[in-house]
Design a protein around this motif. Sequence first.
Motif, PDB file in Angstrom:
ATOM      1  N   GLN A  39       0.819  -1.201   0.000  1.00  0.00           N
ATOM      2  CA  GLN A  39       0.000   0.000   0.000  1.00  0.00           C
ATOM      3  C   GLN A  39       0.858   1.259   0.000  1.00  0.00           C
ATOM      4  OE1 GLN A  39      -3.450  -0.221  -0.358  1.00  0.00           O
ATOM      5  NE2 GLN A  39      -3.009   1.872  -0.979  1.00  0.00           N
ATOM      6  N   SER A 169      -8.386  -6.211  -1.867  1.00  0.00           N
ATOM      7  CA  SER A 169      -8.073  -5.636  -0.558  1.00  0.00           C
ATOM      8  C   SER A 169      -7.669  -6.723   0.432  1.00  0.00           C
ATOM      9  CB  SER A 169      -9.285  -4.864  -0.026  1.00  0.00           C
ATOM     10  OG  SER A 169      -9.574  -3.753  -0.863  1.00  0.00           O
ATOM     11  N   ARG A 170      -8.399  -7.834   0.419  1.00  0.00           N
ATOM     12  CA  ARG A 170      -8.064  -8.928   1.331  1.00  0.00           C
ATOM     13  C   ARG A 170      -6.692  -9.518   1.009  1.00  0.00           C
ATOM     14  NH1 ARG A 170     -13.617 -10.397   0.645  1.00  0.00           N
ATOM     15  NH2 ARG A 170     -13.006 -11.935  -0.918  1.00  0.00           N
ATOM     16  N   LYS A 172      -4.047  -7.998  -0.302  1.00  0.00           N
ATOM     17  CA  LYS A 172      -2.996  -7.095   0.177  1.00  0.00           C
ATOM     18  C   LYS A 172      -2.824  -7.213   1.683  1.00  0.00           C
ATOM     19  CE  LYS A 172      -3.668  -3.615  -3.437  1.00  0.00           C
ATOM     20  NZ  LYS A 172      -4.115  -2.237  -3.724  1.00  0.00           N
ATOM     21  N   ARG A 173      -3.954  -7.274   2.397  1.00  0.00           N
ATOM     22  CA  ARG A 173      -3.863  -7.403   3.863  1.00  0.00           C
ATOM     23  C   ARG A 173      -3.212  -8.723   4.243  1.00  0.00           C
ATOM     24  NH1 ARG A 173      -9.169  -5.255   3.775  1.00  0.00           N
ATOM     25  NH2 ARG A 173     -10.029  -7.348   4.137  1.00  0.00           N
ATOM     26  N   LYS A 174      -3.539  -9.782   3.509  1.00  0.00           N
ATOM     27  CA  LYS A 174      -2.983 -11.093   3.827  1.00  0.00           C
ATOM     28  C   LYS A 174      -1.463 -11.093   3.640  1.00  0.00           C
ATOM     29  CE  LYS A 174      -3.385 -15.497   4.870  1.00  0.00           C
ATOM     30  NZ  LYS A 174      -4.287 -16.408   4.176  1.00  0.00           N
ATOM     31  N   ASP A 177      -0.049  -9.126   6.651  1.00  0.00           N
ATOM     32  CA  ASP A 177      -0.225  -9.816   7.935  1.00  0.00           C
ATOM     33  C   ASP A 177       0.624 -11.084   8.023  1.00  0.00           C
ATOM     34  OD1 ASP A 177      -2.014  -7.839   8.565  1.00  0.00           O
ATOM     35  OD2 ASP A 177      -3.808  -9.044   8.166  1.00  0.00           O
TER      36      ASP A 177
END
Length: 431
Positions: A39, A169-170, A172-174, A177
């Motif tokens: 991001q 979006s999920r 990128k977060r994964k 994280d």
Amino acid sequence: MHDERRPGATDPAAAVELAFREERAAVLATLIRHVGDFQLAEDALQDAFAAAVATWPRDGVPANPGAWLTTTARRRAIDRLRRARSIADRADRLAELARLDAHENRPDSSVDESAVEDDRLRLIFTCCHPALALPARVALTLRMLGGLTTGEIARAFLVAEPTMGQRLSRAKRKIADAHIPYRVPTDDVLPDRLRGVLMVVYLIFNEGYEASEGDRLVRGELCSEAIRLGRLLAKLMPDDAEVWGLLALMLLHDARRAARVDASGRYVPLDEQDRSLWDQGRIREGLRALERGLPLRRPGPYQLQAAISALHVEAPSPEEADWAQIAQLYGALARMQPSPVVEVNRAVAVAFASGADEGLAVLAPLLDDPALDRYQPLHAAHADLLRRAGDVDGAARAYTRAVELTSNAVERAELERRRDALHGSGRRFAR
């Protein structure tokens, strides 16, 4: 730092647009390597393009737009890190900021021990990490590497645009994280990671070969990028037959790029193309790639599709193409990798091998499937086969439906032309 400029030599607005098409993926991939945050890299690159829009008209277009964007984006990333409000965030990113500051004070001479020293390839394998679901791997890589919009990717997957936005979006977060590493995998896990990568490269090529929307049929920069990545994969995994099959397929298709639209921008079907415009160098390279994979004796979907394309480009004329063999190869492909795309193409091949009614019989189950009601190639092929079978009214309705589902201006104009010419002589809708 010396930055040679060429004021007035290039239209700044056009230069920014060109840089976005040709430099974005490389700059973003390098920036992600520097900052380690998807991001942050995307935001900083957006800042850099905004700076280009503001400064290039005043100062002139840089001699090397990619290098200018990389440096500017890196500086914008540093600014964003320094403006971080949270003390915890500052602590977490202290190492990032130090690394970026180091890049600002010396040339980028980092050396990666990976077999392929290419940031875009590293980024593909990062996006295709098995911690992500396969559709998310493909979608994220198309977004990050190909620069496709969420809408374009959604159409490639036949899903709604909001659904695809959530998937991106999920993903990128994964990655953040799970602390997924930014590197080409080691040799022991590389084969298992290849399937998603090959799918990504092919979808990038497809979006370039036949753009899903806009006023251009072909987005040559995406075709070229996909072929470049395919060549890199062939260097990385020369013993994988499907890597060679994919490279052959893309090269043999791309060889016809210059003949697919005429001087006025009108779509030209395969049987009407000026074969003197076909890129013989591309064809030779594609045939060599196909031959390179054959001795490995592991035929897969990409090799089968490349063999079909080879039959088309090697035929002396459209009429002399071996449609019976093409239909057989599509049948083998359907057994190996069943999909509506394969069945539509098989129906067209069967129609030319055995008659329009036989082709319509292949399409019938697809037309009865509500999930495929908005699948444009199905309706376009249906219209063409109905036309060949003599059902003018049915063909007109099918063409109208295909037109309604077409976002690309060049393809839409061709479908409208064929519908309007139904009472004259017409031939097939060949891609």
